[in-house]
Design a protein around this motif. Structure first.
Motif, PDB file in Angstrom:
ATOM      1  N   MET A  25       4.432  10.540  -6.597  1.00  0.00           N
ATOM      2  CA  MET A  25       5.488  10.771  -7.631  1.00  0.00           C
ATOM      3  C   MET A  25       5.124  11.093  -8.735  1.00  0.00           C
ATOM      4  O   MET A  25       5.292  12.151  -9.551  1.00  0.00           O
ATOM      5  CB  MET A  25       6.506   9.498  -7.784  1.00  0.00           C
ATOM      6  N   ARG A  26       3.923  10.570  -9.462  1.00  0.00           N
ATOM      7  CA  ARG A  26       3.163  10.814 -10.671  1.00  0.00           C
ATOM      8  C   ARG A  26       2.676  12.308 -10.399  1.00  0.00           C
ATOM      9  O   ARG A  26       2.664  13.152 -11.139  1.00  0.00           O
ATOM     10  CB  ARG A  26       2.093   9.941 -10.820  1.00  0.00           C
ATOM     11  N   ALA A  27       2.111  12.747  -9.224  1.00  0.00           N
ATOM     12  CA  ALA A  27       1.503  13.952  -8.935  1.00  0.00           C
ATOM     13  C   ALA A  27       2.530  15.086  -8.830  1.00  0.00           C
ATOM     14  O   ALA A  27       2.409  16.144  -9.362  1.00  0.00           O
ATOM     15  CB  ALA A  27       0.725  14.106  -7.630  1.00  0.00           C
ATOM     16  N   LEU A  28       3.807  14.617  -8.174  1.00  0.00           N
ATOM     17  CA  LEU A  28       4.812  15.446  -8.416  1.00  0.00           C
ATOM     18  C   LEU A  28       5.253  15.942  -9.835  1.00  0.00           C
ATOM     19  O   LEU A  28       5.826  16.961 -10.199  1.00  0.00           O
ATOM     20  CB  LEU A  28       5.921  15.250  -7.580  1.00  0.00           C
ATOM     21  N   GLU A  29       5.494  15.062 -10.593  1.00  0.00           N
ATOM     22  CA  GLU A  29       5.941  14.901 -11.957  1.00  0.00           C
ATOM     23  C   GLU A  29       5.084  15.923 -12.665  1.00  0.00           C
ATOM     24  O   GLU A  29       5.353  16.694 -13.616  1.00  0.00           O
ATOM     25  CB  GLU A  29       5.844  13.701 -12.748  1.00  0.00           C
ATOM     26  N   ALA A  30       3.594  15.715 -12.526  1.00  0.00           N
ATOM     27  CA  ALA A  30       2.738  16.577 -13.139  1.00  0.00           C
ATOM     28  C   ALA A  30       2.732  17.915 -12.649  1.00  0.00           C
ATOM     29  O   ALA A  30       2.723  18.969 -13.555  1.00  0.00           O
ATOM     30  CB  ALA A  30       1.233  15.842 -12.896  1.00  0.00           C
ATOM     31  N   LEU A  31       2.956  18.203 -11.382  1.00  0.00           N
ATOM     32  CA  LEU A  31       3.122  19.551 -10.751  1.00  0.00           C
ATOM     33  C   LEU A  31       4.133  20.213 -11.464  1.00  0.00           C
ATOM     34  O   LEU A  31       4.303  21.458 -11.822  1.00  0.00           O
ATOM     35  CB  LEU A  31       3.233  19.425  -9.348  1.00  0.00           C
ATOM     36  N   ILE A  32       5.424  19.552 -11.602  1.00  0.00           N
ATOM     37  CA  ILE A  32       6.413  19.924 -11.977  1.00  0.00           C
ATOM     38  C   ILE A  32       6.471  20.141 -13.487  1.00  0.00           C
ATOM     39  O   ILE A  32       6.753  21.634 -13.998  1.00  0.00           O
ATOM     40  CB  ILE A  32       7.731  18.975 -12.014  1.00  0.00           C
ATOM     41  N   LEU A  33       5.673  19.552 -14.431  1.00  0.00           N
ATOM     42  CA  LEU A  33       5.537  19.864 -15.896  1.00  0.00           C
ATOM     43  C   LEU A  33       4.723  20.985 -15.786  1.00  0.00           C
ATOM     44  O   LEU A  33       4.741  21.788 -16.789  1.00  0.00           O
ATOM     45  CB  LEU A  33       4.763  18.609 -16.578  1.00  0.00           C
ATOM     46  N   ARG A  34       3.784  21.336 -15.108  1.00  0.00           N
ATOM     47  CA  ARG A  34       2.671  22.466 -15.070  1.00  0.00           C
ATOM     48  C   ARG A  34       3.547  23.773 -14.744  1.00  0.00           C
ATOM     49  O   ARG A  34       3.354  24.889 -15.338  1.00  0.00           O
ATOM     50  CB  ARG A  34       1.446  22.191 -14.081  1.00  0.00           C
ATOM     51  N   THR A  35       4.264  23.725 -13.750  1.00  0.00           N
ATOM     52  CA  THR A  35       4.841  24.778 -13.048  1.00  0.00           C
ATOM     53  C   THR A  35       6.260  25.111 -13.706  1.00  0.00           C
ATOM     54  O   THR A  35       6.702  26.100 -13.541  1.00  0.00           O
ATOM     55  CB  THR A  35       5.173  24.680 -11.514  1.00  0.00           C
ATOM     56  N   ALA A  36       6.667  24.429 -14.591  1.00  0.00           N
ATOM     57  CA  ALA A  36       8.023  24.634 -14.965  1.00  0.00           C
ATOM     58  C   ALA A  36       8.128  25.626 -16.196  1.00  0.00           C
ATOM     59  O   ALA A  36       6.994  25.765 -16.686  1.00  0.00           O
ATOM     60  CB  ALA A  36       8.625  23.308 -15.665  1.00  0.00           C
ATOM     61  N   PRO A  37       9.360  26.585 -16.167  1.00  0.00           N
ATOM     62  CA  PRO A  37       8.867  27.722 -17.122  1.00  0.00           C
ATOM     63  C   PRO A  37       9.038  27.035 -18.626  1.00  0.00           C
ATOM     64  O   PRO A  37       9.817  25.772 -18.511  1.00  0.00           O
ATOM     65  CB  PRO A  37      10.187  28.547 -16.733  1.00  0.00           C
ATOM     66  N   ASN A  49       0.895  -1.097  -0.004  1.00  0.00           N
ATOM     67  CA  ASN A  49       0.002   0.046  -0.039  1.00  0.00           C
ATOM     68  C   ASN A  49       0.734   1.079   0.001  1.00  0.00           C
ATOM     69  O   ASN A  49       0.779   2.309  -0.734  1.00  0.00           O
ATOM     70  CB  ASN A  49      -0.916   0.090   1.226  1.00  0.00           C
ATOM     71  N   GLN A  50       2.025   1.327   0.671  1.00  0.00           N
ATOM     72  CA  GLN A  50       2.831   2.303   0.843  1.00  0.00           C
ATOM     73  C   GLN A  50       3.509   2.531  -0.380  1.00  0.00           C
ATOM     74  O   GLN A  50       3.787   3.860  -0.633  1.00  0.00           O
ATOM     75  CB  GLN A  50       3.707   2.292   2.057  1.00  0.00           C
ATOM     76  N   GLN A  51       3.975   1.341  -1.156  1.00  0.00           N
ATOM     77  CA  GLN A  51       4.522   1.620  -2.351  1.00  0.00           C
ATOM     78  C   GLN A  51       3.486   2.216  -3.470  1.00  0.00           C
ATOM     79  O   GLN A  51       4.077   3.034  -4.104  1.00  0.00           O
ATOM     80  CB  GLN A  51       5.174   0.143  -2.968  1.00  0.00           C
ATOM     81  N   ALA A  52       2.219   1.823  -3.507  1.00  0.00           N
ATOM     82  CA  ALA A  52       1.527   2.210  -4.322  1.00  0.00           C
ATOM     83  C   ALA A  52       1.117   3.861  -4.064  1.00  0.00           C
ATOM     84  O   ALA A  52       0.970   4.565  -4.992  1.00  0.00           O
ATOM     85  CB  ALA A  52       0.166   1.603  -4.325  1.00  0.00           C
ATOM     86  N   GLN A  53       0.978   4.263  -2.633  1.00  0.00           N
ATOM     87  CA  GLN A  53       1.019   5.592  -2.468  1.00  0.00           C
ATOM     88  C   GLN A  53       2.165   6.488  -3.125  1.00  0.00           C
ATOM     89  O   GLN A  53       1.999   7.513  -3.432  1.00  0.00           O
ATOM     90  CB  GLN A  53       0.652   5.788  -0.932  1.00  0.00           C
ATOM     91  N   HIS A  54       3.208   5.887  -2.802  1.00  0.00           N
ATOM     92  CA  HIS A  54       4.460   6.572  -3.146  1.00  0.00           C
ATOM     93  C   HIS A  54       4.420   6.881  -4.729  1.00  0.00           C
ATOM     94  O   HIS A  54       4.978   7.833  -5.214  1.00  0.00           O
ATOM     95  CB  HIS A  54       5.886   5.705  -2.845  1.00  0.00           C
ATOM     96  N   GLN A  55       4.049   5.764  -5.298  1.00  0.00           N
ATOM     97  CA  GLN A  55       3.972   6.067  -6.895  1.00  0.00           C
ATOM     98  C   GLN A  55       3.029   6.804  -7.453  1.00  0.00           C
ATOM     99  O   GLN A  55       3.240   7.821  -8.194  1.00  0.00           O
ATOM    100  CB  GLN A  55       3.639   4.668  -7.409  1.00  0.00           C
TER     101      GLN A  55
END
Length: 108
Positions: free
Chosen positions: A91-103, A82-88
Motif C-alpha cells: 500500500m505504501r508503494a502504491l501511494e508513492a506510485l500514485i503521488l509520482r504519476t499523478a498530474p 507477515n501478510q499484513q506487513a506485506q500488504h502495508q
C-alpha cells in the motif's frame, strides 16, 4: 429279623444312597456355578481393561491433535502477521506510485 424289617432296612439304605447322590450332584452344581462366576468375572475384568486402554489411547490422540492445532494456529498467525506487513508495504508503494504519476494539481 423278619422279611418286612429286612426290606425296611434295605429301603432306608437305598434312600440314604439316593440322598448322598443328590448331595454330590448339588456339590458339583455348586462348583460349576463358581467356575462360571469366575470365568464371567475374568471376562468382565478383561473387557474393562480393554475399554480403559482404548479410552487412554483416545485421550492421547486427542492431546496430540490439540498440540497440532496449537502449532497450526501459531503458524497461521505468523503467516497472517507477515501478510499484513506485506500488504502495508504494498500500500505504501502504491501511494508513492500514485503521488509520482499523478498530474500536477491545477493552480488557480
Amino acid at each position: 429279623m423278619t422279611e418286612f424289617e429286612a426290606a425296611t432296612v434295605a429301603f432306608q439304605q437305598v434312600s440314604l444312597e439316593i440322598q448322598q447322590a443328590g448331595l454330590e450332584i448339588s456339590r458339583a452344581t455348586l462348583w460349576v456355578g463358581l467356575v462360571q462366576a469366575g470365568v464371567a468375572l475374568l471376562v468382565g475384568a478383561v473387557q474393562c481393561g480393554l475399554i480403559y486402554a482404548g479410552l487412554r489411547y483416545m485421550r492421547r490422540a486427542a492431546d496430540h491433535r490439540d498440540q497440532q492445532h496449537v502449532e497450526t494456529m501459531r503458524v497461521l498467525e505468523a503467516r497472517t502477521t507477515n501478510q499484513q506487513a506485506q500488504h502495508q508495504e504494498t500500500m505504501r508503494a502504491l501511494e508513492a506510485l500514485i503521488l509520482r504519476t499523478a498530474p500536477p494539481a491545477p493552480t488557480a
